[in-house]
Design an enzyme around this catalytic site. Structure first.
Site, PDB file in Angstrom:
ATOM      1  N   GLU A 132       0.803  -1.239   0.000  1.00 35.73           N
ATOM      2  CA  GLU A 132       0.000   0.000   0.000  1.00 35.73           C
ATOM      3  C   GLU A 132       0.831   1.282   0.000  1.00 35.73           C
ATOM      4  O   GLU A 132       0.588   2.196   0.800  1.00 35.73           O
ATOM      5  CB  GLU A 132      -0.969  -0.033   1.190  1.00 35.73           C
ATOM      6  CG  GLU A 132      -1.871  -1.259   1.152  1.00 35.73           C
ATOM      7  CD  GLU A 132      -2.822  -1.376   2.348  1.00 35.73           C
ATOM      8  OE1 GLU A 132      -2.718  -0.583   3.290  1.00 35.73           O
ATOM      9  OE2 GLU A 132      -3.684  -2.276   2.310  1.00 35.73           O
ATOM     10  N   ASN A 173       2.118  -5.056  -3.167  1.00 41.80           N
ATOM     11  CA  ASN A 173       0.716  -5.426  -2.904  1.00 41.80           C
ATOM     12  C   ASN A 173      -0.110  -4.166  -2.614  1.00 41.80           C
ATOM     13  O   ASN A 173       0.354  -3.275  -1.903  1.00 41.80           O
ATOM     14  CB  ASN A 173       0.706  -6.342  -1.667  1.00 41.80           C
ATOM     15  CG  ASN A 173      -0.612  -7.054  -1.417  1.00 41.80           C
ATOM     16  OD1 ASN A 173      -1.137  -7.722  -2.312  1.00 41.80           O
ATOM     17  ND2 ASN A 173      -1.153  -6.926  -0.216  1.00 41.80           N
ATOM     18  N   HIS A 209     -10.410  -6.670  -2.194  1.00 43.40           N
ATOM     19  CA  HIS A 209     -11.466  -6.574  -1.186  1.00 43.40           C
ATOM     20  C   HIS A 209     -12.696  -6.000  -1.903  1.00 43.40           C
ATOM     21  O   HIS A 209     -12.760  -4.804  -2.155  1.00 43.40           O
ATOM     22  CB  HIS A 209     -11.033  -5.655  -0.034  1.00 43.40           C
ATOM     23  CG  HIS A 209      -9.914  -6.209   0.776  1.00 43.40           C
ATOM     24  ND1 HIS A 209     -10.093  -7.301   1.612  1.00 43.40           N
ATOM     25  CD2 HIS A 209      -8.606  -5.863   0.869  1.00 43.40           C
ATOM     26  CE1 HIS A 209      -8.930  -7.580   2.190  1.00 43.40           C
ATOM     27  NE2 HIS A 209      -8.018  -6.735   1.750  1.00 43.40           N
ATOM     28  N   GLU A 238      -6.049 -10.951  -1.280  1.00 39.38           N
ATOM     29  CA  GLU A 238      -6.834 -10.742  -0.040  1.00 39.38           C
ATOM     30  C   GLU A 238      -8.327 -10.694  -0.331  1.00 39.38           C
ATOM     31  O   GLU A 238      -9.054  -9.862   0.231  1.00 39.38           O
ATOM     32  CB  GLU A 238      -6.414  -9.429   0.645  1.00 39.38           C
ATOM     33  CG  GLU A 238      -4.928  -9.318   0.933  1.00 39.38           C
ATOM     34  CD  GLU A 238      -4.540  -8.087   1.748  1.00 39.38           C
ATOM     35  OE1 GLU A 238      -5.434  -7.411   2.279  1.00 39.38           O
ATOM     36  OE2 GLU A 238      -3.327  -7.817   1.841  1.00 39.38           O
ATOM     37  N   ASP A 240     -12.236 -10.811  -0.490  1.00 33.75           N
ATOM     38  CA  ASP A 240     -13.480 -11.061   0.250  1.00 33.75           C
ATOM     39  C   ASP A 240     -14.574 -10.269  -0.452  1.00 33.75           C
ATOM     40  O   ASP A 240     -14.285  -9.314  -1.183  1.00 33.75           O
ATOM     41  CB  ASP A 240     -13.381 -10.767   1.763  1.00 33.75           C
ATOM     42  CG  ASP A 240     -12.615  -9.522   2.133  1.00 33.75           C
ATOM     43  OD1 ASP A 240     -12.431  -8.651   1.261  1.00 33.75           O
ATOM     44  OD2 ASP A 240     -12.224  -9.398   3.311  1.00 33.75           O
TER      45      ASP A 240
HETATM   46  C1  XIL Z   1      -6.080  -6.490   8.378  1.00 35.77           C
HETATM   47  C2  XIL Z   1      -6.352  -7.675   9.292  1.00 35.77           C
HETATM   48  O1  XIL Z   1      -7.246  -8.534   8.655  1.00 35.77           O
HETATM   49  C3  XIL Z   1      -6.922  -7.207  10.608  1.00 35.77           C
HETATM   50  O2  XIL Z   1      -7.019  -8.279  11.527  1.00 35.77           O
HETATM   51  C4  XIL Z   1      -6.045  -6.089  11.208  1.00 35.77           C
HETATM   52  O3  XIL Z   1      -6.685  -5.568  12.348  1.00 35.77           O
HETATM   53  C5  XIL Z   1      -5.822  -4.982  10.211  1.00 35.77           C
HETATM   54  O4  XIL Z   1      -5.285  -5.528   9.016  1.00 35.77           O
HETATM   55  N1  XIL Z   1      -4.978  -4.817   3.686  1.00 35.77           N
HETATM   56  C6  XIL Z   1      -3.927  -5.576   4.129  1.00 35.77           C
HETATM   57  C7  XIL Z   1      -4.092  -6.442   5.320  1.00 35.77           C
HETATM   58  O5  XIL Z   1      -2.876  -5.611   3.464  1.00 35.77           O
HETATM   59  O6  XIL Z   1      -2.902  -6.563   6.063  1.00 35.77           O
HETATM   60  C8  XIL Z   1      -5.197  -5.964   6.216  1.00 35.77           C
HETATM   61  O7  XIL Z   1      -5.401  -6.941   7.230  1.00 35.77           O
HETATM   62  C9  XIL Z   1      -6.447  -5.736   5.414  1.00 35.77           C
HETATM   63  C10 XIL Z   1      -6.234  -4.691   4.360  1.00 35.77           C
END
Ligand code: XIL
Length: 324
Positions: A132, A173, A209, A238, A240
């Site tokens: 990020e 990422n 996401h 990641e 969802d």
């Molecule tokens: C999130 C985790 O799922 C949580 O448990 C934590 O509190 C915060 O981070 N992008 C990312 C991940 O790269 O590391 C994040 O994970 C979600 C968003």
């Protein structure tokens, strides 16, 4: 005959289906462990490899949770995505950047990358080296690392990771850069600059996401193609899938399943061979606890429900992997 597992369907296809792993659940819940090993080919520690959790004090590292996740994966012949070496969030609470000179920040980060990536050099196959770095407006994000070192912090971080883990695949990422849009344009430009400077970056992770707003699969395909044309590998890291809170339609689970299947099909067509979902079961999704997310999104974004039973999305992903 027993139904084929997701893991078997993925393996047959030469595809990785990974899950973000909660170290507490892994330690305490045997059914979670069984589901993880039976259904997935890869893991990403959800938090255990982030700088904050790893470094309880300036002079100590606590590798307990990370070792447990990595050890479990190796024992079950699963690939490990290391997440993440350099990020602006979840830094240690004792870390006060204003107490360091810029050179000291560089030294601090070098030691961190060398220590962590070095420790897992033979155990972690892929690293999200930097997470990020691009802000939502497409500018470089103003982080502690950027502030001290400028854009070169990425060059340095990838170089340091490559020094101690030469066999690992090194990824950049990010979120919101899944489809073709202003942010992915900026990520594309950043990666082009890095490659132009000879930085050892192997791939780009698209978080995907799908929260309220689901990236259009055709646009994701177009986006993947342009990164691959740069010579980079692409993974979905990641995923969802949630609706805006209170706006889930009656056929929400079927719609969610269809979207997962479309993304898997997009991956298969576009040369993406790894998709990680951000959690195993809905009961432990970050959407139920993170900041204001519980008020903003439905809390059932994953492939397994609260009881750990497979959802329509599970069957959709497995069946998509089985289709030729
Ligand atoms: C999130 C985790 O799922 C949580 O448990 C934590 O509190 C915060 O981070 N992008 C990312 C991940 O790269 O590391 C994040 O994970 C979600 C968003």
């Amino acid at each position: 005959m027993a139904e084929q597992t997701l893991r078997a369907a993925a393996a047959e296809r030469g595809f990785d289906v990974g899950a973000a792993v909660d170290a507490d659940a892994l330690a305490t819940d045997p059914s979670y462990r069984r589901r993880l090993a039976r259904e997935f080919t890869a893991v990403t520690p959800e938090n255990a490899l982030k700088m904050g959790p790893l470094r309880p004090s300036p002079d100590t590292y606590d590798f307990g949770d990370a070792d447990a996740v990595v050890g479990f994966a190796r024992a079950h012949d699963m690939r490990v995505r290391g997440h993440t070496l350099v990020w602006h969030n979840q830094t240690p609470s004792w870390f006060r950047p204003w107490e360091y000179t810029d050179d000291e920040i560089g030294e601090f980060l070098r030691t961190h990358v060398h220590t962590v990536a070095g420790r897992y050099r033979s155990a972690i196959d892929t690293w999200d080296v930097v997470n990020e770095a691009v802000a939502d407006d497409g500018e470089m994000r103003e982080t502690v690392w950027y502030d001290a070192l400028g854009e070169e912090y990425l060059d340095l971080a990838f170089g340091w990771a490559d020094e101690v883990a030469p066999d690992a695949d090194l990824y950049y990422n990010d979120y919101g850069a899944d489809a073709v849009n202003g942010k992915s344009d900026a990520v594309y430009d950043l990666l082009s600059r890095l490659l132009g400077r000879g930085v050892p970056v192997d791939g780009v992770g698209l978080q995907l996401h799908a929260l309220g707003d689901w990236p259009d699969p055709d646009s994701v395909a177009e986006n993947v193609a342009r990164f691959r044309d740069l010579g980079l590998d692409v993974e979905i890291t990641e995923m969802d899938v949630a609706f805006p809170a209170g706006e889930a339609p009656p056929d929400a689970l079927a719609r969610q399943a269809d979207y997962y299947a479309e993304v898997v099909e997009t991956c298969l067509d576009a040369g993406v061979d790894s998709l990680t979902v951000w959690g195993v079961d809905d009961a432990r999704t970050w959407l139920r606890s993170f900041r204001e997310f519980p008020e903003r999104y439905t809390g059932d974004p994953l492939l397994f429900d609260d009881a750990g039973d497979p959802k329509p999305a599970y069957h959709a992903v497995r069946d998509a992997l089985g289709r030729s």
